[in-house]
Design a protein around this motif. Structure first.
Motif: not given
Length: 50
Positions: A9-28
């Motif tokens: 959960i914390p890692f996914g929320l952090y990645l959703l806040g990033q720009n670029g391809a990292w949002q894709l990983f957070g959205s999974f």
């Protein structure tokens, strides 16, 4: 799978806040929850058949 979901959960929320391809990983991240629910339903269905 529930443990993986809770730990991610914390890692996914952090990645959703990033720009670029990292949002894709957070959205999974919700896919962990979906996998846990499907695995739980599969186990319950197997117990009823036996």
């Amino acid at each position: 799978m529930f443990a993986a979901f809770v730990c991610a959960i914390p890692f996914g929320l952090y990645l959703l806040g990033q720009n670029g391809a990292w949002q894709l990983f957070g959205s999974f991240h919700p896919l962990y929850l979906l996998a846990a629910v499907l695995m739980t339903l599969g186990k319950a269905k197997t117990k009823r058949i036996r």
